[in-house]
Scaffold this motif. Structure first.
Motif, PDB file in Angstrom:
ATOM      1  N   LEU A   1      35.127  24.603  46.139  1.00 46.53           N
ATOM      2  CA  LEU A   1      36.068  25.550  45.860  1.00 46.53           C
ATOM      3  C   LEU A   1      36.713  25.055  44.518  1.00 46.53           C
ATOM      4  O   LEU A   1      36.810  24.191  44.042  1.00 46.53           O
ATOM      5  CB  LEU A   1      37.622  23.286  47.144  1.00 46.53           C
ATOM      6  CG  LEU A   1      37.137  24.237  48.665  1.00 46.53           C
ATOM      7  CD1 LEU A   1      35.927  23.511  48.818  1.00 46.53           C
ATOM      8  CD2 LEU A   1      38.192  23.021  48.532  1.00 46.53           C
ATOM      9  N   ARG A   2      36.525  26.448  44.304  1.00 48.62           N
ATOM     10  CA  ARG A   2      37.314  26.609  43.230  1.00 48.62           C
ATOM     11  C   ARG A   2      38.173  28.427  42.947  1.00 48.62           C
ATOM     12  O   ARG A   2      38.796  28.572  44.099  1.00 48.62           O
ATOM     13  CB  ARG A   2      36.021  27.254  42.872  1.00 48.62           C
ATOM     14  CG  ARG A   2      35.118  28.282  43.352  1.00 48.62           C
ATOM     15  CD  ARG A   2      34.262  28.954  42.600  1.00 48.62           C
ATOM     16  NE  ARG A   2      33.223  29.796  43.174  1.00 48.62           N
ATOM     17  CZ  ARG A   2      33.926  31.313  43.436  1.00 48.62           C
ATOM     18  NH1 ARG A   2      34.796  31.839  42.778  1.00 48.62           N
ATOM     19  NH2 ARG A   2      32.790  32.203  44.200  1.00 48.62           N
ATOM     20  N   ASP A   3      38.500  28.317  41.930  1.00 50.24           N
ATOM     21  CA  ASP A   3      39.451  29.856  41.372  1.00 50.24           C
ATOM     22  C   ASP A   3      38.299  30.401  42.021  1.00 50.24           C
ATOM     23  O   ASP A   3      36.998  30.690  42.101  1.00 50.24           O
ATOM     24  CB  ASP A   3      39.320  29.725  39.569  1.00 50.24           C
ATOM     25  CG  ASP A   3      39.801  28.625  39.438  1.00 50.24           C
ATOM     26  OD1 ASP A   3      41.485  27.992  40.420  1.00 50.24           O
ATOM     27  OD2 ASP A   3      40.646  28.332  38.699  1.00 50.24           O
ATOM     28  N   TRP A   4      39.383  32.129  42.137  1.00 47.83           N
ATOM     29  CA  TRP A   4      38.568  32.585  42.485  1.00 47.83           C
ATOM     30  C   TRP A   4      38.251  33.397  41.249  1.00 47.83           C
ATOM     31  O   TRP A   4      38.223  33.338  40.365  1.00 47.83           O
ATOM     32  CB  TRP A   4      39.601  33.793  43.596  1.00 47.83           C
ATOM     33  CG  TRP A   4      40.134  33.193  44.567  1.00 47.83           C
ATOM     34  CD1 TRP A   4      41.193  32.136  44.546  1.00 47.83           C
ATOM     35  CD2 TRP A   4      39.544  33.764  45.849  1.00 47.83           C
ATOM     36  NE1 TRP A   4      41.397  31.736  46.733  1.00 47.83           N
ATOM     37  CE2 TRP A   4      40.461  32.848  47.219  1.00 47.83           C
ATOM     38  CE3 TRP A   4      39.129  34.637  46.008  1.00 47.83           C
ATOM     39  CZ2 TRP A   4      40.354  33.027  47.743  1.00 47.83           C
ATOM     40  CZ3 TRP A   4      38.931  34.819  47.644  1.00 47.83           C
ATOM     41  CH2 TRP A   4      39.264  34.136  48.802  1.00 47.83           C
ATOM     42  N   ARG A   5      37.150  34.560  42.130  1.00 48.03           N
ATOM     43  CA  ARG A   5      36.752  35.831  40.573  1.00 48.03           C
ATOM     44  C   ARG A   5      36.331  37.120  41.456  1.00 48.03           C
ATOM     45  O   ARG A   5      36.235  37.455  42.446  1.00 48.03           O
ATOM     46  CB  ARG A   5      34.824  34.942  40.471  1.00 48.03           C
ATOM     47  CG  ARG A   5      34.628  33.600  39.590  1.00 48.03           C
ATOM     48  CD  ARG A   5      33.717  33.637  40.083  1.00 48.03           C
ATOM     49  NE  ARG A   5      32.712  31.727  39.587  1.00 48.03           N
ATOM     50  CZ  ARG A   5      32.126  30.884  40.302  1.00 48.03           C
ATOM     51  NH1 ARG A   5      31.449  31.871  41.163  1.00 48.03           N
ATOM     52  NH2 ARG A   5      32.184  29.737  40.048  1.00 48.03           N
ATOM     53  N   GLU A   6      36.332  38.049  40.533  1.00 51.45           N
ATOM     54  CA  GLU A   6      36.504  39.446  40.442  1.00 51.45           C
ATOM     55  C   GLU A   6      34.809  39.644  41.906  1.00 51.45           C
ATOM     56  O   GLU A   6      35.594  40.357  42.930  1.00 51.45           O
ATOM     57  CB  GLU A   6      36.730  39.493  39.653  1.00 51.45           C
ATOM     58  CG  GLU A   6      36.804  41.198  39.661  1.00 51.45           C
ATOM     59  CD  GLU A   6      37.631  41.852  39.584  1.00 51.45           C
ATOM     60  OE1 GLU A   6      38.137  42.507  41.224  1.00 51.45           O
ATOM     61  OE2 GLU A   6      39.321  41.338  40.117  1.00 51.45           O
ATOM     62  N   SER A   7      34.516  39.236  41.461  1.00 50.28           N
ATOM     63  CA  SER A   7      32.954  39.779  41.929  1.00 50.28           C
ATOM     64  C   SER A   7      33.074  38.354  44.160  1.00 50.28           C
ATOM     65  O   SER A   7      31.811  38.545  44.385  1.00 50.28           O
ATOM     66  CB  SER A   7      31.340  37.944  41.330  1.00 50.28           C
ATOM     67  OG  SER A   7      31.664  36.478  41.445  1.00 50.28           O
ATOM     68  N   ASP A   8      34.022  37.624  44.193  1.00 48.68           N
ATOM     69  CA  ASP A   8      34.326  37.705  45.016  1.00 48.68           C
ATOM     70  C   ASP A   8      34.831  38.170  46.240  1.00 48.68           C
ATOM     71  O   ASP A   8      34.957  38.218  47.365  1.00 48.68           O
ATOM     72  CB  ASP A   8      35.508  36.236  45.528  1.00 48.68           C
ATOM     73  CG  ASP A   8      34.945  35.081  44.502  1.00 48.68           C
ATOM     74  OD1 ASP A   8      34.062  35.112  44.677  1.00 48.68           O
ATOM     75  OD2 ASP A   8      35.412  34.364  43.965  1.00 48.68           O
TER      76      ASP A   8
END
Length: 176
Positions: free
Chosen positions: A11-18
């Motif tokens: 579970l992590r921060d969001w990335r533009e690639s998501d």
């Protein structure tokens, strides 16, 4: 920046690639079955910005979920303040996964990690989960998490279409 590791997930921060995979999930009628209308790519991108803003501002929110072994983005899990227009208050745990991630126990595993974070790090004494009365899969996850329901708390959500209006509330308290 918070990162939560489980046996199989991150579970992590969001990335533009998501964003493309998130937008595809929100355009899938089966994923959105109990959530209302499909979202556009623009609405999905805006929700990612909002989710990350909550994580940065409050220290909790909806984290992106990826499969540890592959790095594949499969959805979100996390904690959010209950909407003001509903008759219960508090913080709720929630999840949404791509269909390809269904049936692997990921929702339960990720939600269990979010609950631990809510109790141990945020210091919550109780966490709720709310879903439509017809969403039996999510209710099964809630029960696997040890959450219980009191039918007297069920309510009709004023902002939902009639088919999704009836909501059930599950709760769990800090483990003793």
């Amino acid at each position: 920046m918070t990162k939560i590791d489980t046996d199989r997930l991150v579970l992590r921060d969001w990335r533009e690639s998501d964003v493309p995979a998130w937008a595809a999930m929100n355009a899938d009628p089966q994923v959105r079955e109990f959530l209302g209308p499909l979202l556009t790519a623009e609405q999905s991108a805006a929700s990612v910005r909002s989710f990350q803003d909550d994580l940065d501002r409050k220290g909790y929110g909806f984290w992106a979920v990826e499969v540890r072994d592959t790095g594949e983005f499969v959805g979100f899990t996390g904690l959010d303040d209950v909407d003001e227009e509903v008759p219960v208050t508090g913080v709720e745990v929630g999840w949404r996964l791509a269909r390809s991630a269904w049936g692997h126990g990921y929702a339960t595993e990720a939600a269990r990690a979010a609950l631990r974070y809510g109790f141990d790090t945020v210091g919550l004494a109780e966490i709720l989960a709310i879903t439509t009365a017809t969403n039996v899969r999510s209710q099964a996850v809630m029960r696997r998490l040890g959450m219980t329901t009191d039918p007297t708390e069920d309510f009709d959500h004023p902002g939902e279409p009639e088919a999704l209006r009836r909501q059930v509330v599950y709760r769990t308290a800090i483990p003793s």
